[in-house]
Design a protein around this motif. Structure first.
Motif, PDB file in Angstrom:
ATOM      1  N   ALA A   1     106.372  -4.829  37.939  1.00 11.82           N
ATOM      2  CA  ALA A   1     106.072  -4.550  36.536  1.00 11.82           C
ATOM      3  C   ALA A   1     107.094  -3.589  35.928  1.00 11.82           C
ATOM      4  CB  ALA A   1     104.669  -3.965  36.413  1.00 11.82           C
ATOM      5  N   ALA A   2     107.651  -2.690  36.732  1.00  6.06           N
ATOM      6  CA  ALA A   2     108.591  -1.693  36.200  1.00  6.06           C
ATOM      7  C   ALA A   2     109.810  -2.361  35.582  1.00  6.06           C
ATOM      8  CB  ALA A   2     109.008  -0.729  37.307  1.00  6.06           C
ATOM      9  N   GLY A   3     110.371  -3.357  36.292  1.00  7.45           N
ATOM     10  CA  GLY A   3     111.538  -4.058  35.760  1.00  7.45           C
ATOM     11  C   GLY A   3     111.201  -4.814  34.497  1.00  7.45           C
ATOM     12  N   PHE A   4     110.040  -5.456  34.481  1.00  6.67           N
ATOM     13  CA  PHE A   4     109.612  -6.217  33.309  1.00  6.67           C
ATOM     14  C   PHE A   4     109.435  -5.282  32.106  1.00  6.67           C
ATOM     15  CE2 PHE A   4     106.705  -8.142  30.367  1.00  6.67           C
ATOM     16  CZ  PHE A   4     106.980  -9.494  30.419  1.00  6.67           C
ATOM     17  N   LEU A   5     108.701  -4.179  32.305  1.00  8.94           N
ATOM     18  CA  LEU A   5     108.442  -3.253  31.202  1.00  8.94           C
ATOM     19  C   LEU A   5     109.731  -2.593  30.716  1.00  8.94           C
ATOM     20  CD1 LEU A   5     105.148  -1.597  32.500  1.00  8.94           C
ATOM     21  CD2 LEU A   5     105.377  -3.198  30.603  1.00  8.94           C
ATOM     22  N   GLY A   6     110.653  -2.367  31.650  1.00 10.27           N
ATOM     23  CA  GLY A   6     111.925  -1.769  31.265  1.00 10.27           C
ATOM     24  C   GLY A   6     112.754  -2.668  30.377  1.00 10.27           C
ATOM     25  N   ALA A   7     112.519  -3.978  30.470  1.00 14.70           N
ATOM     26  CA  ALA A   7     113.275  -4.932  29.656  1.00 14.70           C
ATOM     27  C   ALA A   7     112.690  -5.087  28.255  1.00 14.70           C
ATOM     28  CB  ALA A   7     113.316  -6.293  30.348  1.00 14.70           C
ATOM     29  N   LEU A   8     111.439  -4.623  28.053  1.00 14.79           N
ATOM     30  CA  LEU A   8     110.839  -4.702  26.716  1.00 14.79           C
ATOM     31  C   LEU A   8     111.421  -3.603  25.826  1.00 14.79           C
ATOM     32  CD1 LEU A   8     107.002  -5.253  27.329  1.00 14.79           C
ATOM     33  CD2 LEU A   8     108.622  -6.895  26.355  1.00 14.79           C
ATOM     34  N   PRO A   9     111.744  -3.900  24.574  1.00 11.52           N
ATOM     35  CA  PRO A   9     112.206  -2.857  23.665  1.00 11.52           C
ATOM     36  C   PRO A   9     111.203  -1.709  23.583  1.00 11.52           C
ATOM     37  CG  PRO A   9     112.525  -5.025  22.690  1.00 11.52           C
ATOM     38  CD  PRO A   9     111.721  -5.235  23.935  1.00 11.52           C
ATOM     39  N   ALA A  10     111.679  -0.501  23.436  1.00  8.02           N
ATOM     40  CA  ALA A  10     110.820   0.688  23.453  1.00  8.02           C
ATOM     41  C   ALA A  10     109.742   0.642  22.377  1.00  8.02           C
ATOM     42  CB  ALA A  10     111.677   1.946  23.281  1.00  8.02           C
ATOM     43  N   GLU A  11     110.047  -0.002  21.236  1.00  7.17           N
ATOM     44  CA  GLU A  11     109.083  -0.006  20.118  1.00  7.17           C
ATOM     45  C   GLU A  11     107.926  -0.980  20.301  1.00  7.17           C
ATOM     46  OE1 GLU A  11     112.555  -2.743  18.910  1.00  7.17           O
ATOM     47  OE2 GLU A  11     112.247  -0.823  19.955  1.00  7.17           O
ATOM     48  N   VAL A  12     107.991  -1.841  21.327  1.00  8.70           N
ATOM     49  CA  VAL A  12     106.897  -2.800  21.566  1.00  8.70           C
ATOM     50  C   VAL A  12     105.677  -2.053  22.101  1.00  8.70           C
ATOM     51  CG1 VAL A  12     106.136  -4.776  22.954  1.00  8.70           C
ATOM     52  CG2 VAL A  12     108.434  -4.750  21.966  1.00  8.70           C
ATOM     53  N   VAL A  13     104.537  -2.214  21.452  1.00  8.33           N
ATOM     54  CA  VAL A  13     103.290  -1.575  21.891  1.00  8.33           C
ATOM     55  C   VAL A  13     102.787  -2.298  23.135  1.00  8.33           C
ATOM     56  CG1 VAL A  13     100.905  -1.018  21.279  1.00  8.33           C
ATOM     57  CG2 VAL A  13     102.697  -0.921  19.530  1.00  8.33           C
ATOM     58  N   ARG A  14     102.554  -1.558  24.189  1.00  9.86           N
ATOM     59  CA  ARG A  14     102.097  -2.148  25.444  1.00  9.86           C
ATOM     60  C   ARG A  14     100.591  -1.951  25.595  1.00  9.86           C
ATOM     61  NH1 ARG A  14     107.177  -0.480  25.479  1.00  9.86           N
ATOM     62  NH2 ARG A  14     108.708  -1.225  26.998  1.00  9.86           N
ATOM     63  N   ILE A  15      99.884  -3.037  25.919  1.00  7.76           N
ATOM     64  CA  ILE A  15      98.427  -2.992  26.080  1.00  7.76           C
ATOM     65  C   ILE A  15      98.089  -3.487  27.482  1.00  7.76           C
ATOM     66  CG2 ILE A  15      96.205  -3.802  25.194  1.00  7.76           C
ATOM     67  CD1 ILE A  15      97.756  -4.496  22.554  1.00  7.76           C
ATOM     68  N   ALA A  16      97.490  -2.625  28.302  1.00  8.95           N
ATOM     69  CA  ALA A  16      97.162  -2.982  29.678  1.00  8.95           C
ATOM     70  C   ALA A  16      95.866  -3.786  29.721  1.00  8.95           C
ATOM     71  CB  ALA A  16      97.025  -1.728  30.530  1.00  8.95           C
ATOM     72  N   LEU A  17      95.899  -4.898  30.425  1.00  8.29           N
ATOM     73  CA  LEU A  17      94.677  -5.661  30.664  1.00  8.29           C
ATOM     74  C   LEU A  17      93.880  -4.973  31.773  1.00  8.29           C
ATOM     75  CD1 LEU A  17      95.959  -9.364  30.443  1.00  8.29           C
ATOM     76  CD2 LEU A  17      95.035  -7.900  28.639  1.00  8.29           C
TER      77      LEU A  17
END
Length: 552
Positions: free
Chosen positions: A118-134
């Motif tokens: 998940a770390a690599g995936f989340l690191g590739a998302l732009p910082a401004e994208v709101v992340r919501i954990a399921l």
């Protein structure tokens, strides 16, 4: 066109009519939790309110990723209710692909489910994208989480209205070359294809059950499982871990089962581990016990009530189809692509011609062009690629037919056969063209092979690069080698001299998504195979004696 309600309208309809009926079944650490139609609609409506409260506007894109689970469905339904565009992201997608899709689609928020790395995936998302954990164990920590947002927001009273031809979702093709392309799917596309499924594959009276385990970021699982479950209706069971597929399949006993060739070859391998082929043949030859054995194997697999068993994405070798048929399991091949909403042709029970991909749907508008390309024209066809008018123009003919890129023919009984790709040919150094797909199909009779790729660009004669399945890797090399050489001789006897396979290379590693040799939908990346092995193949050409070369 059928005037079916759109997916979220259908969800709310089910929730109003049968609120307490079970719909989604989710295992967590081996313990099953069921959600009723009413509960699913309630959570989706609350999450829709939460997304709107975050400032998302109709038409904004929202990413959804993670292994298949009940909240993946709910997140997608929430996007539909809020007028947002759901964008599925493969949990094992490369970081470059994640970065490209997030920017290209303009993703504003992303639902993060259980996934490896998940770390690599989340690191590739732009910082401004709101992340919501399921709400699952082991999910990466995010700024927002599902349960808190559900508790803090009231259910959305009325779904945001949108036209039938507006963008409903974007499905990015995994692609064997270049950046992924965002295929636009509209509510009108969905209404047409769902109507076709209800017409040709109506629900069984006892109720439908699905097992969801193929990637939800792909058009097939999104349409044939998630969307179809709303309209049939069907209860959906999820797979917690890929390693638990055999046990979960046996427990769920789906009425419709969908898989790719790799799944069926592994199911076959699992049976043969417990029951050697010689013993199966002996038992099936005894009239008194053969029926009992077939029923016992089908029940052990969990396919005893599956009236529809389908294989897609790539050709399933004929020997595997015939092997399952002896057990009373007809594995039916079908055909479609993301761009036509997976709606082109399908074999059906009682209307199955082995080796074909079925008869075209009555309303698929299918034709074979002069160059052999399969083309189709129907309301399920995508309007085009998102933000890519150039690629969209290439996708359609001047008279509006969708180019599949596949070559094929229709036989006298009306069954469709694929013979290769229009552009997937190569020229050897002899100046001769070779179409690899038919040759690979012939080599599929060898059950030791898991994946294969015929290459010849930069070579004088084609060579076959392949990987062995797990069981074959345990056998003596002499035994495997003898079988490969025998198959090569048999296949070469049917080919023109310039097409003949001169050498086989057995790779030391399995081909996976992680090593970039397979797409997330389990298709071979031909260009990656060529890139990785071309130098080795060039060196091997000088060796006239060795027919099978082992990479390690």
């Amino acid at each position: 066109m059928s005037q079916l309600p759109n997916p979220v309208q259908q969800l709310l309809k089910r929730a109003a009519e049968t609120p307490n009926e079970p719909y989604l079944h989710q295992p967590v650490n081996g313990v099953w939790r069921s959600y009723t139609w009413g509960e699913v609609a309630e959570q989706a409506r609350r999450m829709a309110s939460a997304l709107i409260a975050m400032g998302l506007k109709p038409g904004d894109a929202v990413g959804i990723t993670g292994m298949n689970n009940a909240h993946w469905f709910m997140a997608d339904f929430a996007c539909g209710l809020a007028g947002l565009i759901g964008v599925g992201l493969y949990p094992k997608q490369s970081e470059d692909a994640v970065r490209f899709i997030a920017g290209h689609a303009g993703i504003k928020a992303a639902f993060i489910g259980p996934m490896p790395d998940a770390a690599g995936f989340l690191g590739a998302l732009p910082a401004e994208v709101v992340r919501i954990a399921l709400p699952y164990p082991g999910v990466a920590e995010c700024a927002q989480n599902w349960d808190q947002l559900i508790a803090a927001n009231k259910p959305l009273a009325t779904p945001v209205e949108r036209g039938a031809d507006e963008v409903w979702s974007l499905i990015y093709t995994s692609g064997t070359t270049g950046n992924p392309k965002g295929v636009i799917i509209t509510a009108a596309n969905l209404a047409f294809t769902v109507a076709g499924v209800l017409r040709d594959q109506p629900p069984v009276a006892s109720g439908e059950h699905f097992l969801s385990y193929l990637p939800l970021a792909h058009a097939f699982e999104r349409g044939a499982v998630e969307t179809a479950s709303l309209y049939l209706p069907a209860q959906v069971h999820f797979l917690e871990e890929l390693e638990k597929l055999p046990q979960t399949l046996a427990m769920v006993r789906p009425t419709r089962f969908y898989g790719v060739p790799l799944v069926y070859s592994r199911v076959q391998g699992g049976i043969l581990k417990k029951l050697p082929q010689a013993k199966i043949d002996r038992l099936l030859s005894i009239p008194i016990v053969s029926g009992f054995i077939r029923r016992k194997i089908r029940k052990g697999l969990g396919l005893d009530r599956a009236w529809l068993v389908i294989s897609g994405a790539a050709p399933l070798p004929r020997p595997i189809i015939e092997w399952f048929a002896k057990l009373g399991i007809d594995v039916l091949q079908g055909y479609g692509m993301t761009e036509n909403s997976i709606y082109a042709s399908l074999n059906l029970p009682g209307q199955n011609k082995v080796g074909s991909i079925g008869k075209p749907y009555v309303d698929a508008g299918l034709r074979i062009a002069e160059d052999g390309e399969i083309q189709c024209k129907h309301p399920g066809n995508t309007p085009g690629y998102y933000k890519d008018p150039e690629k969209t123009a290439e996708l359609f003919t001047a008279d509006g037919w969708l180019r599949t890129g596949d070559k094929g023919h229709i036989d006298s009984d009306g069954y469709l056969f694929i013979t290769g790709r229009v552009k997937e040919i190569f020229k050897t150094l002899k100046g001769k063209y070779v179409s690899p797909a038919p040759i690979e199909g012939k080599f599929g009779t060898n059950t030791a092979v898991e994946q294969m790729c015929l290459v010849g660009t930069g070579l004088y004669q084609p060579m076959l690069v392949l990987s062995l399945n797990a069981d074959a890797r345990k056998l003596p090399r002499e035994q495997i080698e003898a079988g490969l050489v025998a198959t090569m001789k048999s296949v070469n006897a049917t080919l023109e001299p310039h097409e003949e396979i001169c050498k086989i290379v057995v790779t030391k590693d399995a081909w996976t998504i992680d090593n970039s040799l397979m797409t997330p939908t389990m298709k071979v990346r031909r260009n990656e195979i060529e890139k990785r092995y071309l130098e080795l193949l060039g060196k091997l050409e000088a060796d006239r004696k060795t027919k099978v070369y082992w990479e390690d």
